[in-house]
Design a protein around this motif. Structure first.
Motif, PDB file in Angstrom:
ATOM      1  N   LEU A 177       0.658  -1.124  -0.241  1.00  0.00           N
ATOM      2  CA  LEU A 177      -0.140   0.090  -0.348  1.00  0.00           C
ATOM      3  C   LEU A 177       0.943   1.032  -0.227  1.00  0.00           C
ATOM      4  O   LEU A 177       0.408   1.876  -0.491  1.00  0.00           O
ATOM      5  N   LEU A 178       2.061   1.266   0.519  1.00  0.00           N
ATOM      6  CA  LEU A 178       2.615   2.399   0.780  1.00  0.00           C
ATOM      7  C   LEU A 178       3.337   2.196  -0.634  1.00  0.00           C
ATOM      8  O   LEU A 178       3.506   3.598  -1.548  1.00  0.00           O
ATOM      9  N   LEU A 179       4.142   1.223  -1.523  1.00  0.00           N
ATOM     10  CA  LEU A 179       3.992   1.715  -2.879  1.00  0.00           C
ATOM     11  C   LEU A 179       2.939   2.122  -3.352  1.00  0.00           C
ATOM     12  O   LEU A 179       3.205   2.668  -4.140  1.00  0.00           O
ATOM     13  N   TRP A 180       1.658   1.253  -3.245  1.00  0.00           N
ATOM     14  CA  TRP A 180       0.808   2.185  -4.271  1.00  0.00           C
ATOM     15  C   TRP A 180       0.940   3.389  -3.932  1.00  0.00           C
ATOM     16  O   TRP A 180       0.258   4.261  -5.152  1.00  0.00           O
ATOM     17  N   VAL A 181       0.692   4.346  -2.739  1.00  0.00           N
ATOM     18  CA  VAL A 181       0.470   5.667  -2.572  1.00  0.00           C
ATOM     19  C   VAL A 181       1.887   5.975  -3.246  1.00  0.00           C
ATOM     20  O   VAL A 181       1.565   8.063  -4.036  1.00  0.00           O
ATOM     21  N   MET A 182       2.990   6.072  -2.721  1.00  0.00           N
ATOM     22  CA  MET A 182       4.228   5.995  -3.441  1.00  0.00           C
ATOM     23  C   MET A 182       4.491   6.433  -5.404  1.00  0.00           C
ATOM     24  O   MET A 182       4.799   7.329  -5.532  1.00  0.00           O
ATOM     25  N   MET A 183       3.900   5.641  -5.871  1.00  0.00           N
ATOM     26  CA  MET A 183       3.160   5.448  -6.802  1.00  0.00           C
ATOM     27  C   MET A 183       2.363   7.040  -7.749  1.00  0.00           C
ATOM     28  O   MET A 183       2.761   7.367  -8.463  1.00  0.00           O
ATOM     29  N   LEU A 184       1.685   7.054  -6.960  1.00  0.00           N
ATOM     30  CA  LEU A 184       0.272   7.560  -7.024  1.00  0.00           C
ATOM     31  C   LEU A 184       1.168   9.283  -6.667  1.00  0.00           C
ATOM     32  O   LEU A 184       0.468  10.298  -7.685  1.00  0.00           O
ATOM     33  N   ALA A 185       2.116   9.365  -5.957  1.00  0.00           N
ATOM     34  CA  ALA A 185       2.468  10.474  -6.128  1.00  0.00           C
ATOM     35  C   ALA A 185       3.936  10.634  -7.178  1.00  0.00           C
ATOM     36  O   ALA A 185       3.704  12.071  -6.758  1.00  0.00           O
ATOM     37  N   PHE A 186       4.392   9.473  -7.694  1.00  0.00           N
ATOM     38  CA  PHE A 186       5.675   9.918  -8.613  1.00  0.00           C
ATOM     39  C   PHE A 186       4.701  11.017  -9.815  1.00  0.00           C
ATOM     40  O   PHE A 186       5.444  11.363 -10.540  1.00  0.00           O
ATOM     41  N   TRP A 187       3.079   9.774  -9.968  1.00  0.00           N
ATOM     42  CA  TRP A 187       2.185  10.305 -11.552  1.00  0.00           C
ATOM     43  C   TRP A 187       1.883  11.794 -11.373  1.00  0.00           C
ATOM     44  O   TRP A 187       1.885  12.681 -12.317  1.00  0.00           O
ATOM     45  N   ALA A 188       1.609  11.638  -9.802  1.00  0.00           N
ATOM     46  CA  ALA A 188       1.262  13.107  -9.333  1.00  0.00           C
ATOM     47  C   ALA A 188       2.420  14.634 -10.260  1.00  0.00           C
ATOM     48  O   ALA A 188       2.143  15.501 -10.764  1.00  0.00           O
ATOM     49  N   ALA A 189       4.237  14.033  -9.405  1.00  0.00           N
ATOM     50  CA  ALA A 189       4.702  14.741  -9.280  1.00  0.00           C
ATOM     51  C   ALA A 189       5.651  14.405 -11.011  1.00  0.00           C
ATOM     52  O   ALA A 189       5.735  15.914 -11.809  1.00  0.00           O
ATOM     53  N   ALA A 190       4.814  13.552 -12.215  1.00  0.00           N
ATOM     54  CA  ALA A 190       5.671  13.598 -13.102  1.00  0.00           C
ATOM     55  C   ALA A 190       4.332  14.406 -14.169  1.00  0.00           C
ATOM     56  O   ALA A 190       4.551  15.752 -15.374  1.00  0.00           O
ATOM     57  N   VAL A 191       2.503  14.819 -14.099  1.00  0.00           N
ATOM     58  CA  VAL A 191       2.591  15.334 -14.152  1.00  0.00           C
ATOM     59  C   VAL A 191       2.078  17.185 -13.821  1.00  0.00           C
ATOM     60  O   VAL A 191       2.923  18.176 -15.101  1.00  0.00           O
ATOM     61  N   SER A 192       2.741  17.381 -12.804  1.00  0.00           N
ATOM     62  CA  SER A 192       3.435  18.758 -12.348  1.00  0.00           C
ATOM     63  C   SER A 192       4.821  19.170 -13.086  1.00  0.00           C
ATOM     64  O   SER A 192       4.801  20.449 -13.547  1.00  0.00           O
ATOM     65  N   LEU A 193       5.573  18.307 -13.954  1.00  0.00           N
ATOM     66  CA  LEU A 193       6.941  18.409 -13.651  1.00  0.00           C
ATOM     67  C   LEU A 193       6.632  18.825 -15.926  1.00  0.00           C
ATOM     68  O   LEU A 193       7.368  19.826 -16.186  1.00  0.00           O
ATOM     69  N   LEU A 194       6.021  18.001 -16.578  1.00  0.00           N
ATOM     70  CA  LEU A 194       6.042  18.239 -17.535  1.00  0.00           C
ATOM     71  C   LEU A 194       4.553  18.269 -18.418  1.00  0.00           C
ATOM     72  O   LEU A 194       4.382  17.625 -19.067  1.00  0.00           O
TER      73      LEU A 194
END
Length: 656
Positions: A96-113
């Motif tokens: 579950l921690l991996l899941w929410v970290m992946m969600l944070a990565f997707w959000a960071a990617a949207v923010s950067l790209l």
């Protein structure tokens, strides 16, 4: 202090998601553009904090910190370092921690790209992703804390589930979660567009590569899980319609329909209702999969948890997310109109029917997965829905999908003349019918159903190749064919490559299902048995001691009917030091035309040197085509999502 630091990072990330969600909504709704910079910064900080938290948990595994309950439950001192790292996501809390970290990565990617996105849309998308992250972070903090301490501290831990001590299961969850969570971006784009009321071609264009990226990762995750089941579980199957397998397959089907719907929404400005509902459905089905795996309602080799309290939290969160999204859609639905018209002999109609069949297939899997659970919950008894149901219901739908995939490349947008359409397709279908009729003869008795499926698959490949060649002829004057091919839009090439991959997969799945052979036998050391068209010679058994297990390895020489040696297979029987049932490691000989598969069963006696052993022997024609087709789909999706046109802000508005 690493463990406490990791826990603190999760708490701080939870606080930041509250700020990001509220600030993003306020900035997006009221168009306060000055809030965009702090929302972006908060999004990146959440990703950094959750990465630090994950590293802290991984450090606890690597250093054998059994004062952490989660570490003590899923690792021990004998576990190899590689699997200690993989054990971080081997249980409910860590995954579950991996899941929410992946969600944070997707959000960071949207923010950067996504700097080319309108600022209002950026803030709303990041706000929706932050609020989704808040829900999962609260789930971790309230019910699933992976940093909980254990007192007294045990001298050693339990062990990672032996089934998970495999390279396939190490890589499978991260890719699967990247796909699951990736659909949250498509969901966030849809919700942001509904809030702003800007459901135009630009929204569809910017959402499309993120959706394709999620679909690619989910395809890889499903492929790795299927390959693991094929060689690890020992029964020779690669898909058993297990409810947890279905939980990943349903969002994949919905995501496939969403990709096609986004393409039409971008190019023609239609299918807006379809697109919004499919974006909501794809992510909702991902949440449903999370509920099935973590609620305890299923007993499966893939399931994580058996705590009803956790299931109740996820079910409430699912109801909140889906209910809010559908309420917002109902509010905006009257505005989702267009004046674009098309005839039934058009590419739009073909894609519409494609979506209808995909949604029907998804609904069939949904019913088959949840019906036994529903009947059990209301006291209706135990029901089992297995492969016969899925094969009978889904086979006609898949055949219809292949048909429309073979037709669509020959159709233009809006309308077509029947005579011209028929003239473009009769050669394609003639060649496909011939190849489909002849191909089954290479594997066994001729069957009309197999011939039909293969003909449809060949029609998809021929239609895709013909469309590519026609485009190359139109654009290739004065330049080399290779340079001309490289100049073509990646989305165009990726689309056809993915369709070819689906056709190759369909060929492999059809042939292996229709013509595979299975033999169970007891064989003595130094004995030779004939199994179908192969000779199997049991040479000997060899002992082996691994890092945390002991194994018996059988050596089987495989020859063809004429005695020519094809190779030696070495299936294993493993006993892990943590106890439990012995584990089977199948051995597989792969080639272009088929797989030879052997799994080692139980010893039929008490003396290892003289007793016979039960073995299971399979010959699976075109099994490699199943994996190859999936890889082609992944490659096609990667080409499509990296098309540089999606990174440009200017978009031609859809014309009537």
């Amino acid at each position: 202090m690493w463990v406490e630091l990791g826990h603190f990072c999760v708490i701080l990330a939870c606080v930041l998601t509250v700020f990001c969600g509220l600030a993003g909504l306020i900035g997006g709704i009221r168009q306060v553009h000055s809030l965009l910079a702090p929302v972006r910064m908060a999004t990146l900080l959440v990703a950094a904090l959750l990465t630090a938290s994950f590293i802290a948990l991984a450090y606890a595994f690597v250093t054998d910190d059994f004062s952490v309950r989660y570490v003590a439950s899923h690792s021990n001192t004998l576990l190899p370092l590689f699997y200690k790292v993989a054990a971080v996501w081997g249980g409910h809390e860590g995954s579950l921690l991996l899941w929410v970290m992946m969600l944070a990565f997707w959000a960071a990617a949207v923010s950067l790209l996504s700097h080319e996105l309108p600022e209002r849309l950026q803030m709303l998308v990041l706000a929706v992703l932050a609020l989704l992250g808040l829900g999962f972070l609260l789930f971790i903090l309230l019910t699933s804390n992976p940093f909980e301490r254990l007192n007294p501290v045990p001298l050693d831990g339990a062990d990672l589930n032996p089934l998970l001590q495999d390279i396939g299961l190490v890589a499978h969850p991260p890719f699967l979660y990247l796909g699951y969570v990736g659909f949250s971006v498509a969901f966030a784009f849809a919700i942001a567009a509904l809030i702003s009321g800007q459901l135009d071609a630009a929204w569809a264009k910017f959402s499309r590569p993120w959706t394709v990226a999620a679909w690619v990762f989910l395809t890889i995750g499903i492929l790795l899980g299927s390959m693991w089941a094929y060689y690890e579980l020992g029964w020779g199957g690669w898909w058993f319609w297990d409810p947890v397998e279905n939980a990943s397959f349903m969002p994949w089907i919905a995501g496939t329909a969403l990709i096609h719907s986004l393409a039409v929404a971008e190019k023609r400005g239609v299918f807006k209702h379809w697109t919004v509902l499919l974006a909501i459905s794809a992510f909702s089905l991902s949440l449903l999969g999370t509920f099935l795996v973590r609620s305890g309602v299923l007993t499966s080799v893939h399931a994580f948890a058996t705590d009803p309290a956790r299931g109740s939290f996820i079910l409430a969160f699912l109801a909140l997310v889906v209910g809010s999204a559908l309420a917002l859609y109902a509010w905006r639905a009257p505005a989702l109109t267009n004046n674009v018209r098309f005839t039934w002999l058009s590419r739009e109609a073909s894609l519409l029917l494609n979506n209808v069949f995909l949604v029907a297939a998804c609904a069939a899997v949904f019913i088959g997965t949840l019906f036994p659970l529903l009947m059990d919950a209301i006291g209706g008894g135990k029901f089992s829905v297995g492969p016969p149901y899925y094969n009978r219901v889904l086979t006609p739908l898949w055949l219809a999908l292949l048909f429309f995939l073979s037709v669509a490349p020959h159709l233009h947008w809006r309308q077509n003349k029947w005579a011209r359409f028929a003239g473009r397709t009769y050669l394609c279908w003639g060649a496909a019918l011939l190849l489909g009729a002849l191909m089954p003869l290479a594997f066994g008795p001729w069957r009309w159903g197999v011939a039909l499926a293969l003909a449809l698959a060949w029609a998809v490949i021929i239609a895709a190749g013909e469309d590519i060649l026609q485009r190359l002829r139109k654009t290739g004057k004065g330049i080399s064919p290779w340079r001309n091919l490289r100049r073509q839009p990646r989305a165009f090439l990726g689309m056809h490559l993915a369709h070819i991959g689906l056709a190759v997969f369909a060929m492999g799945a059809t042939v292996v299902t229709a013509y595979e052979t299975e033999h169970d036998a007891v064989i003595m050391p130094r004995e030779t048995l004939t199994m179908g068209e192969h000779q199997v010679h049991f040479q000997n058994l060899q002992g082996f001691v691994g890092a945390n297990y002991e194994a018996l390895i059988g050596h089987f020489r495989i020859a063809d009917e004429e005695g020519r040696v094809l190779g030696v297979l070495r299936p294993e029987k493993r006993q892990y030091v943590s106890g439990g049932e012995p584990m089977t490691e199948a051995a597989i000989m792969r080639n272009f035309l088929g797989d030879i598969y052997i799994s080692l069963g139980e010893m039929q006696g008490s003396d290892r040197a003289t007793s016979g052993w039960l073995i299971r022997f399979y010959y699976k024609p075109l099994m490699g085509w199943v994996w190859a087709g999936c890889l082609l789909m992944v490659l096609g999706g990667w080409l499509a999502m990296t098309d540089p046109r999606y990174r440009r802000r200017k978009t031609k508005e859809a014309t009537a």
